[in-house]
Design a protein around this motif. Structure first.
Motif, PDB file in Angstrom:
ATOM      1  N   GLY A   1     -46.749  70.296  29.502  1.00 37.13           N
ATOM      2  CA  GLY A   1     -45.939  69.849  27.556  1.00 37.13           C
ATOM      3  C   GLY A   1     -46.151  68.477  28.392  1.00 37.13           C
ATOM      4  O   GLY A   1     -45.765  67.841  27.355  1.00 37.13           O
ATOM      5  N   GLN A   2     -47.181  68.242  28.403  1.00 37.89           N
ATOM      6  CA  GLN A   2     -47.532  66.785  28.430  1.00 37.89           C
ATOM      7  C   GLN A   2     -48.488  66.139  27.096  1.00 37.89           C
ATOM      8  O   GLN A   2     -48.609  67.195  26.679  1.00 37.89           O
ATOM      9  CB  GLN A   2     -47.764  66.234  29.654  1.00 37.89           C
TER      10      GLN A   2
ATOM     11  N   ASP B   1     -43.822  63.520  29.300  1.00 38.15           N
ATOM     12  CA  ASP B   1     -43.261  64.467  28.792  1.00 38.15           C
ATOM     13  C   ASP B   1     -42.781  64.848  27.003  1.00 38.15           C
ATOM     14  O   ASP B   1     -42.446  63.901  26.338  1.00 38.15           O
ATOM     15  CB  ASP B   1     -42.005  65.383  29.288  1.00 38.15           C
TER      16      ASP B   1
ATOM     17  N   THR C   1     -41.379  66.686  25.572  1.00 41.41           N
ATOM     18  CA  THR C   1     -39.904  67.586  25.065  1.00 41.41           C
ATOM     19  C   THR C   1     -39.129  66.042  24.926  1.00 41.41           C
ATOM     20  O   THR C   1     -37.819  66.616  23.803  1.00 41.41           O
ATOM     21  CB  THR C   1     -39.801  68.282  25.884  1.00 41.41           C
ATOM     22  N   GLN C   2     -39.186  65.495  25.288  1.00 42.39           N
ATOM     23  CA  GLN C   2     -38.251  64.244  25.348  1.00 42.39           C
ATOM     24  C   GLN C   2     -38.158  63.160  23.837  1.00 42.39           C
ATOM     25  O   GLN C   2     -37.111  62.419  23.528  1.00 42.39           O
ATOM     26  CB  GLN C   2     -38.513  62.676  25.991  1.00 42.39           C
TER      27      GLN C   2
END
Length: 876
Positions: free
Chosen positions: A140-141, A165, A167-168
């Motif tokens: 996810g990076q 990440d 998703t942040q």
């Protein structure tokens, strides 16, 4: 860029190589030094990937990615050439491309990644505009994000969030949907997963609704380790799509014209065109790099293309392969004026010419630089062909009336009067004693020129043509004032008009040369019919058109059998098929040939001197092929007999020369030894020394006796060349030999094997055959191998037209690589044996040749030898 002194720098200075790569890779390529990791992208690929101002490290880490870069290097360590898919991430989008990796032949430590095909769209649609592009790993990076995404959601920094990440940056309410969609894409490579996500804007930290498409793709190693994503802001999409759709409708309306071809050609890089520019260099750059980026169907039809994709990327230089300099001139004029109206001859894809009339307008950017051009053009090939056809017809008519041999005329016949309406200039060249103007004043004077011998015949032909409305075609003579006669031919057709006037349109031609030629041909025909040589005429289709009586009598043909036949079907050369093929090949290829050939006539095979002569007329037109044959059978038989006698004489001379050598060498040697010993005996005072010298004298005397015996054997061969051959029992002859050698065979316990039927007969001279077999079998025992019992194997078979007798042993063998050339020469020995004299094989070969035979040998040193005796089956 690579350092100037690096290996990659050398490649970049190799202009022919770079030109070749540009041609092979219309969609770009990149080069890499396998030792230093130095890298170079060509301009086409830079433009396609939006890397014009970017660094090489940016290409490795962002566009290609470190993982794919390392994988490419590893592949080149194991292979010289490999094909694999690569995935590029750029500010313009994400592209999947089939790439050919290859070590350069001239620079093996430099790798080239060729892009011979256009990039494919990973999402499989028409590439609608998406402003945001991402590459995310399985954890996810972030691995890549484009500038628009960074500006909107990350504060514009292209490196700050790489490896963090992703998703942040997704609102918490959408984070779970994001993770599930990413997981689904990884588990199902090539499947597109759509998801709606709320993202956080970098500046205002407010939410915005975005739409995304996730897809995982297989890389060159066959694994799907990354997610590729594209997205857009849903709030502004609708307005943008409406605007684009309206522009597209206007553009498509213009492009859908069926009459006008429309296209855009764009340059990879803008070009300045001013007084300080190297204008011809810019023209050459444009011819090489400017490419078609959009065109309509009407334009494709003009060049014979079916689909737009096949015309895209076409370069200007490919439009002028037949005249590159004309292309340079047109492009220079175009760039200079900014607008051009032209009529040019170009080429369709099938190579056929096409005439294009077009209007072209330069496209420039805000800085005034040339970025490409827009063109509208029509196919005017039909119009130009009609113009050319009209001009050709006009010139042809002029040529017909003024330049063709003879005189073109138009005569009007009315109320018994002849009025000459037209008489071409060629009439003056005839010099008939009356001018063209005089005849045009009084047309009846034309008949006054006709010789009285042909006047009534010509007049009757004219009246017949008028009554039957048929063409007039007649030959007649004209008598000049000096009573010289000249031949003419008139060809004309009468036409009756509404006023009952008869119009004659025709040609008058002098045919004196034709008449002389016909007389000459008649004379030649008489000669050909009565000559003793065989003569045939073969027409252009390869069939016999005529032949003389001598040919019919020689072959025993009838005229109906020969005329119309192919020479290859009726001429037979049973023993010389290859020579026969060369004769008929010369006929087919209309080339000359002269050969001596044995051909089958009605009285059997006879030797003939065969000539092939192609005949052309004065205009270079092929008329026929003349085949002539002279019967040289008796002469050839005498020549062959003479040749045989000469060969025999040459053979006898060779034998005499060899014999002379033996006598001069051996007798002189013994004579010198005898003289020396006798002088030593006379001068010796010691009785003991005399006795020793008398012993030497006895040895020399024995040697002389042996030499004389050998010479007698050689003389016997030459004296008995004409001994008669008889049928001999091979088994009986071999039994005689074994009886002679019985004592030696028993002492050595030798094994003798005869492998042939008991009734086998051989045609040979009795004494010679016995001598040959005794020579071979005694040699087999004499030169036996010390470590094994001697074995002699004698076999027989018929080989073509010869008896074949093979004598094989298991003795010492002969080193043929060293000794083959002197194997049958005088005084040649090949083993250290006290009884070796060097005469046996020489005598054997001469005896066999005297009988018309020959000897062959096959031997392996240390294993044994096989001699093959070949004797004719029948009398010579």
């Amino acid at each position: 860029m690579a350092p100037e002194n690096s290996r990659l720098g050398q490649v970049l200075e190799d202009l022919p190589l770079l030109a070749s790569l540009d041609k092979e890779c219309p969609f770009g390529y990149w080069l890499a030094d396998l030792d230093s990791d130095a890298l170079h992208l060509n301009n086409t690929l830079r433009v396609a990937l939006g890397q014009e101002g970017s660094s090489i490290e940016s290409f490795k880490s962002r566009v290609l990615g470190k993982e794919q870069w390392q994988f490419c290097l590893a592949q080149m360590q194991e292979h010289n050439q490999v094909k694999l898919p690569l995935i590029y991430c750029s500010n313009h989008g994400i592209f999947q491309q089939e790439v050919e990796l290859q070590r350069l032949e001239a620079y093996p430590q430099v790798m080239v990644a060729k892009h011979p095909f256009p990039a494919s769209n990973p999402w499989g649609d028409k590439q609608r505009y998406y402003p945001y592009y991402l590459k995310i790993n399985a954890a996810g990076q972030y691995v890549f994000y484009n500038q628009r995404y960074a500006d909107m959601f990350l504060g514009g920094d292209l490196q700050a969030r790489i490896g963090l990440d992703s998703t942040q940056d997704v609102a918490e309410s959408s984070r779970e949907d994001c993770i599930l969609s990413a997981s689904k894409a990884l588990q199902n490579p090539k499947s597109i997963v759509s998801v709606r996500l709320d993202k956080i804007l970098a500046q205002s930290r407010t939410r915005v609704s975005t739409q995304w498409q996730f897809v995982s793709l297989l890389d060159g190693s066959g694994r799907a380790n990354f997610i590729y994503a594209r997205g857009y802001d849903r709030t502004s999409l609708s307005q943008t799509e409406r605007s684009l759709a309206e522009r597209q409708r206007e553009f498509d309306y213009f492009f859908n014209s069926e009459m006008i071809g429309v296209f855009f050609m764009m340059l990879p890089e803008p070009q300045d065109w001013n007084a300080q520019s190297d204008k011809w260099a810019i023209v050459d750059y444009a011819l090489e790099h400017q490419r078609v980026t959009r065109c309509n169907q009407a334009l494709l039809n003009q060049y014979g293309y079916q689909e737009e994709a096949s015309f895209l990327n076409l370069r200007p230089k490919e439009m002028f392969p037949h005249n590159p300099e004309e292309g340079r001139r047109i492009w220079y004029e175009f760039f200079e004026k900014g607008h051009l109206h032209t009529l040019t001859e170009e080429r369709r894809i099938d190579g056929s010419p096409v005439f294009i009339e077009g209007d072209y307008h330069l496209l420039k950017n805000e800085a005034g630089q040339i970025v490409g051009h827009f063109g509208m053009q029509q196919d005017v090939t039909a119009r130009e062909k009609n113009k050319a056809r009209y001009e050709a017809s006009r010139q042809q008519l002029q040529y017909l009336t003024e330049s063709i041999p003879g005189v073109v005329f138009q005569i009007e016949q009315s109320a018994g009067k002849a009025i000459i309406r037209f008489l071409s200039k060629g009439f003056e060249d005839l010099k008939l004693g009356v001018s063209r103007e005089e005849l045009q004043e009084d047309g009846d004077r034309l008949l006054e020129l006709v010789s009285p011998k042909d006047y009534s015949t010509l007049l009757g032909s004219v009246l017949h043509a008028v009554r039957k409305r048929t063409a007039l075609d007649s030959e007649f003579r004209v008598q000049s004032k000096l009573s010289e006669e000249r031949w003419f031919r008139v060809s004309a057709r009468p036409e009756k008009n509404d006023e009952n006037y008869i119009q004659w349109y025709g040609i008058l031609q002098p045919i004196d040369e034709q008449k002389d030629y016909e007389k000459e041909q008649e004379k030649l025909a008489q000669i050909a019919r009565n000559t003793s040589d065989l003569m045939l005429l073969v027409d252009p289709d390869g069939r016999i058109e005529w032949l003389n009586r001598a040919a019919l009598q020689f072959f025993g043909w009838t005229s109906s059998e020969a005329l119309g036949a192919l020479p290859a079907d009726i001429l037979e050369c049973p023993e010389q098929e290859q020579l026969k093929e060369s004769v008929f090949r010369a006929i087919a290829q209309q080339s000359s040939l002269e050969e001596k050939i044995k051909i089958l006539g009605k009285e059997g095979e006879r030797w003939v001197h065969f000539f092939v002569r192609p005949i052309w007329n004065t205009n270079g037109e092929y008329l026929y092929c003349l085949l002539s044959m002279q019967d040289i059978h008796e002469e050839e038989l005498k020549n062959q007999e003479m040749e045989a006698l000469l060969n025999l004489t040459a053979d006898q001379n060779k034998r005499l020369q060899s014999f002379t050598y033996i006598v001069s060498h051996n007798i002189r040697s013994h004579s010198a030894n005898l003289q020396g010993l006798l002088e030593a005996i006379e001068s010796s005072d010691s009785e003991e020394e005399r006795e020793e010298l008398w012993a030497y004298l006895q040895q020399v005397s024995s040697g002389l006796e042996s030499t004389i015996k050998h010479l007698n054997e050689i003389i016997a061969i030459n004296r008995n060349l004409n001994k008669s051959k008889v049928q001999l029992s091979l088994q009986q002859e071999l039994h005689k030999i074994t009886a002679i050698l019985s004592s030696e065979i028993q002492n050595l316990k030798a094994r003798i094997v005869f492998d042939f039927p008991e009734d086998t007969k051989v045609l040979a001279v009795h004494a010679y055959l016995e001598s040959v077999l005794l020579n071979l079998m005694s040699n087999a025992l004499r030169y036996r191998h010390p470590d094994r019992i001697p074995e002699i194997h004698v076999s027989y078979r018929i080989k073509g037209e010869h008896h074949s007798i093979k004598v094989r042993d298991n003795g010492l063998g002969i080193d043929l690589k060293r000794h083959r050339k002197r194997l049958f020469q005088l005084y040649q020995t090949f083993h250290d044996h006290p009884e070796s004299r060097g005469l046996g094989l020489y005598i054997l070969k001469n005896q066999l040749e005297a009988m018309g035979g020959e000897v062959k040998v096959n031997s392996t040193l240390g294993e044994g030898t096989e001699f093959e005796i070949l004797l004719p089956l029948e009398m010579d």
